[in-house]
Design an enzyme around this catalytic site. Structure first.
Site, PDB file in Angstrom:
ATOM      1  N   ARG A  48       0.891  -1.177   0.000  1.00  0.00           N
ATOM      2  CA  ARG A  48       0.000   0.000   0.000  1.00  0.00           C
ATOM      3  C   ARG A  48       0.924   1.220   0.000  1.00  0.00           C
ATOM      4  O   ARG A  48       1.707   1.404   0.939  1.00  0.00           O
ATOM      5  CB  ARG A  48      -0.882  -0.007   1.244  1.00  0.00           C
ATOM      6  CG  ARG A  48      -1.629   1.294   1.471  1.00  0.00           C
ATOM      7  CD  ARG A  48      -2.728   1.169   2.488  1.00  0.00           C
ATOM      8  NE  ARG A  48      -3.872   0.483   1.935  1.00  0.00           N
ATOM      9  CZ  ARG A  48      -5.125   0.576   2.386  1.00  0.00           C
ATOM     10  NH1 ARG A  48      -5.403   1.349   3.424  1.00  0.00           N
ATOM     11  NH2 ARG A  48      -6.110  -0.097   1.831  1.00  0.00           N
ATOM     12  N   HIS A  58      -7.126   0.608  -6.611  1.00  0.00           N
ATOM     13  CA  HIS A  58      -7.377  -0.260  -5.452  1.00  0.00           C
ATOM     14  C   HIS A  58      -8.027  -1.542  -6.004  1.00  0.00           C
ATOM     15  O   HIS A  58      -9.222  -1.796  -5.784  1.00  0.00           O
ATOM     16  CB  HIS A  58      -8.285   0.450  -4.452  1.00  0.00           C
ATOM     17  CG  HIS A  58      -8.259  -0.128  -3.065  1.00  0.00           C
ATOM     18  ND1 HIS A  58      -7.476  -1.220  -2.712  1.00  0.00           N
ATOM     19  CD2 HIS A  58      -8.921   0.242  -1.928  1.00  0.00           C
ATOM     20  CE1 HIS A  58      -7.661  -1.488  -1.433  1.00  0.00           C
ATOM     21  NE2 HIS A  58      -8.526  -0.617  -0.936  1.00  0.00           N
ATOM     22  N   GLN A  71     -10.035  -4.104  -3.820  1.00  0.00           N
ATOM     23  CA  GLN A  71     -11.327  -3.569  -3.401  1.00  0.00           C
ATOM     24  C   GLN A  71     -12.371  -3.736  -4.505  1.00  0.00           C
ATOM     25  O   GLN A  71     -13.461  -4.269  -4.284  1.00  0.00           O
ATOM     26  CB  GLN A  71     -11.157  -2.069  -3.064  1.00  0.00           C
ATOM     27  CG  GLN A  71     -12.437  -1.411  -2.619  1.00  0.00           C
ATOM     28  CD  GLN A  71     -12.864  -1.856  -1.234  1.00  0.00           C
ATOM     29  OE1 GLN A  71     -12.091  -1.776  -0.289  1.00  0.00           O
ATOM     30  NE2 GLN A  71     -14.094  -2.331  -1.083  1.00  0.00           N
ATOM     31  N   ASP A 113     -17.297   7.056  -1.881  1.00  0.00           N
ATOM     32  CA  ASP A 113     -16.079   6.927  -1.081  1.00  0.00           C
ATOM     33  C   ASP A 113     -15.785   8.311  -0.500  1.00  0.00           C
ATOM     34  O   ASP A 113     -16.391   9.318  -0.910  1.00  0.00           O
ATOM     35  CB  ASP A 113     -14.919   6.440  -1.991  1.00  0.00           C
ATOM     36  CG  ASP A 113     -13.636   6.142  -1.221  1.00  0.00           C
ATOM     37  OD1 ASP A 113     -13.681   6.061   0.029  1.00  0.00           O
ATOM     38  OD2 ASP A 113     -12.581   5.996  -1.866  1.00  0.00           O
ATOM     39  N   CYS A 126     -16.351   1.567   0.188  1.00  0.00           N
ATOM     40  CA  CYS A 126     -15.194   0.715   0.513  1.00  0.00           C
ATOM     41  C   CYS A 126     -14.834   0.811   1.992  1.00  0.00           C
ATOM     42  O   CYS A 126     -14.186  -0.078   2.518  1.00  0.00           O
ATOM     43  CB  CYS A 126     -14.006   1.103  -0.350  1.00  0.00           C
ATOM     44  SG  CYS A 126     -13.561   2.844  -0.198  1.00  0.00           S
ATOM     45  N   ARG A 141     -13.543  -8.873   1.002  1.00  0.00           N
ATOM     46  CA  ARG A 141     -12.140  -8.566   0.719  1.00  0.00           C
ATOM     47  C   ARG A 141     -11.271  -9.789   1.035  1.00  0.00           C
ATOM     48  O   ARG A 141     -10.376 -10.152   0.271  1.00  0.00           O
ATOM     49  CB  ARG A 141     -11.679  -7.378   1.583  1.00  0.00           C
ATOM     50  CG  ARG A 141     -12.293  -6.033   1.207  1.00  0.00           C
ATOM     51  CD  ARG A 141     -11.728  -5.506  -0.094  1.00  0.00           C
ATOM     52  NE  ARG A 141     -10.284  -5.442  -0.102  1.00  0.00           N
ATOM     53  CZ  ARG A 141      -9.572  -4.464   0.449  1.00  0.00           C
ATOM     54  NH1 ARG A 141     -10.158  -3.431   1.006  1.00  0.00           N
ATOM     55  NH2 ARG A 141      -8.246  -4.475   0.396  1.00  0.00           N
TER      56      ARG A 141
HETATM   57  N1   CP Z   1     -11.343  -0.347   2.130  1.00  0.00           N
HETATM   58  C1   CP Z   1     -10.103  -0.358   2.589  1.00  0.00           C
HETATM   59  O1   CP Z   1      -9.136  -0.575   1.837  1.00  0.00           O
HETATM   60  O2   CP Z   1     -10.003  -0.136   3.925  1.00  0.00           O
HETATM   61  P1   CP Z   1      -8.667   0.124   4.727  1.00  0.00           P
HETATM   62  O3   CP Z   1      -8.105   1.447   4.261  1.00  0.00           O
HETATM   63  O4   CP Z   1      -9.068   0.158   6.180  1.00  0.00           O
HETATM   64  O5   CP Z   1      -7.693  -0.969   4.446  1.00  0.00           O
HETATM   65  N1  NVA Z   2     -10.016   6.556  -1.645  1.00  0.00           N
HETATM   66  C1  NVA Z   2      -9.646   6.107  -0.335  1.00  0.00           C
HETATM   67  C2  NVA Z   2      -9.834   4.650  -0.189  1.00  0.00           C
HETATM   68  C3  NVA Z   2      -9.558   4.098   1.172  1.00  0.00           C
HETATM   69  C4  NVA Z   2      -9.769   2.610   1.255  1.00  0.00           C
HETATM   70  C5  NVA Z   2      -8.211   6.485  -0.055  1.00  0.00           C
HETATM   71  O1  NVA Z   2      -7.365   6.311  -0.939  1.00  0.00           O
HETATM   72  O2  NVA Z   2      -7.935   6.960   1.044  1.00  0.00           O
END
Ligand code: CP
Ligand code: NVA
Length: 328
Positions: A109, A136, A139, A230, A270, A298
């Site tokens: 990440r 993502h 997701q 989101d 998400c 997930r």
């Molecule tokens: N939806 C998602 O990726 O959640 P987190 O940021 O908590 O991992």
């Molecule tokens: N768009 C959000 C998704 C989090 C799971 C971010 O990147 O923070």
């Protein structure tokens, strides 16, 4: 990563476009089998190891990768990079080279998708995108699996995205474009998804039959199977510019917008959600909300990815494609 050893998926997963529709449907089938009966897969990832490198916070992604991999008998090592960005202490190439000697797969990440691509070039084991600024994929794949599981056939699926055209939106666009579904993206003009993503998706859509349109008109959610939103400020955008908040205010998903979509419409997010910002608490906690199904799935979907990457002998994707009622 070195040359693929599996015809379908022994390679990196950086974006949804790394997968064909057959592979995605196969993953849905395998996720469904896992969810129904983990017992049949007990110990299938014994002696395998997964490293997680996270430059940003996480609840769902971290827990689903960690508990999911352990459920299949594997070992997980979490490396927290929120304080020291990847590539700061030693080069990305040195880092990836070392990890490739110990781990069987690496989930990352990161702040910049470019770093993910650099890491992928240097690593000798599969790399999974656990969220970047642009994509993502885990997701989006889990989300479409959730909709199929809810009984919505992909060839009829009409999904509305409402709000900021961000990383999650990009991956959903790519998944819809690959699978031949329909998506209406409702955003203020200035927060539309990137043109490059849309262009590539439209090219895919020509082949798959998908229909993807962008609009700034909330009335276009009429009749959709689900409204997805989101946060308005993704991680790394914490400046929270008031101008962006003001532009997005008319795009809050509230009871009136859900009514406009129709009584059939599910609500998707998400998570994490900012209650009262992109969605009201009333909608988030309503019977239409399937956000916890998304969160649960997930784990099953990611486990399907990991099994396919690391135990191709146990994951016959093509034959699984027909195992899920709603899929093609
Ligand atoms: N939806 C998602 O990726 O959640 P987190 O940021 O908590 O991992
Ligand atoms: N768009 C959000 C998704 C989090 C799971 C971010 O990147 O923070």
């Amino acid at each position: 990563m070195s040359a693929p050893t599996h015809p379908l998926l022994a390679r990196d997963l950086l974006t949804v476009t790394d997968l064909s529709s057959t592979e995605i449907l196969g993953l849905f089938g395998l996720a469904s089998r896992l969810k129904a009966d983990y017992g049949s897969f007990a110990g299938s990832l014994a002696q395998r190891s997964l490293v997680l490198l996270f430059e940003k916070p996480s609840l769902r992604t971290r827990v689903t990768f960690e508990l999911g991999f352990q459920k299949l008998g594997g070992a997980v090592c979490f490396l927290d990079h929120q304080g020291t960005p990847i590539g700061e202490r030693e080069t990305v190439e040195d880092y990836a080279g070392n990890l490739s000697r110990w781990a069987d797969a690496i989930a990352i990440r990161c702040r910049s998708h470019t770093l993910l691509e650099q890491f992928s070039r240097a690593a000798r084991v599969p790399i999974i995108n656990a969220l970047s600024d642009l994509h993502h994929p885990c997701q989006a794949l889990a989300d479409l699996f959730t909709l199929v599981e809810a009984g919505i056939p992909l060839e009829q699926l009409h999904l509305a995205w409402v709000g900021d055209g961000n990383n999650v939106c990009n991956s959903l666009i790519e998944a819809v474009a690959t699978l031949g579904a329909r998506m209406t993206i409702v955003t203020p003009e200035q927060f539309r998804p990137a043109e490059s993503i849309l262009r590539r998706a439209q090219a895919r859509a020509l082949r798959s039959g998908a229909r993807i349109v962008c609009t700034s008109d909330c009335a276009r959610v009429d009749g959709v199977h689900a409204i997805y939103t989101d946060v308005w400020f993704s991680m790394g955008e914490e400046s929270k510019a008031q101008s962006k908040r003001d532009a997005l205010a008319p795009y809050q998903v509230d009871a009136a917008l859900m009514r406009r979509a129709g009584s059939q419409a599910k609500f998707m997010h998400c998570l994490p959600a900012r209650r009262g910002e992109e969605v009201t608490t009333e909608v988030l906690d309503s019977p239409a909300s399937i956000v916890l199904d998304q969160a649960e799935n997930r784990m099953h979907l990611q486990n399907a990815i990991l099994l396919t990457m690391l135990r191709p002998d146990l994951s016959a994707l093509t034959s699984d494609a027909v195992a899920l009622g709603g899929a093609h």
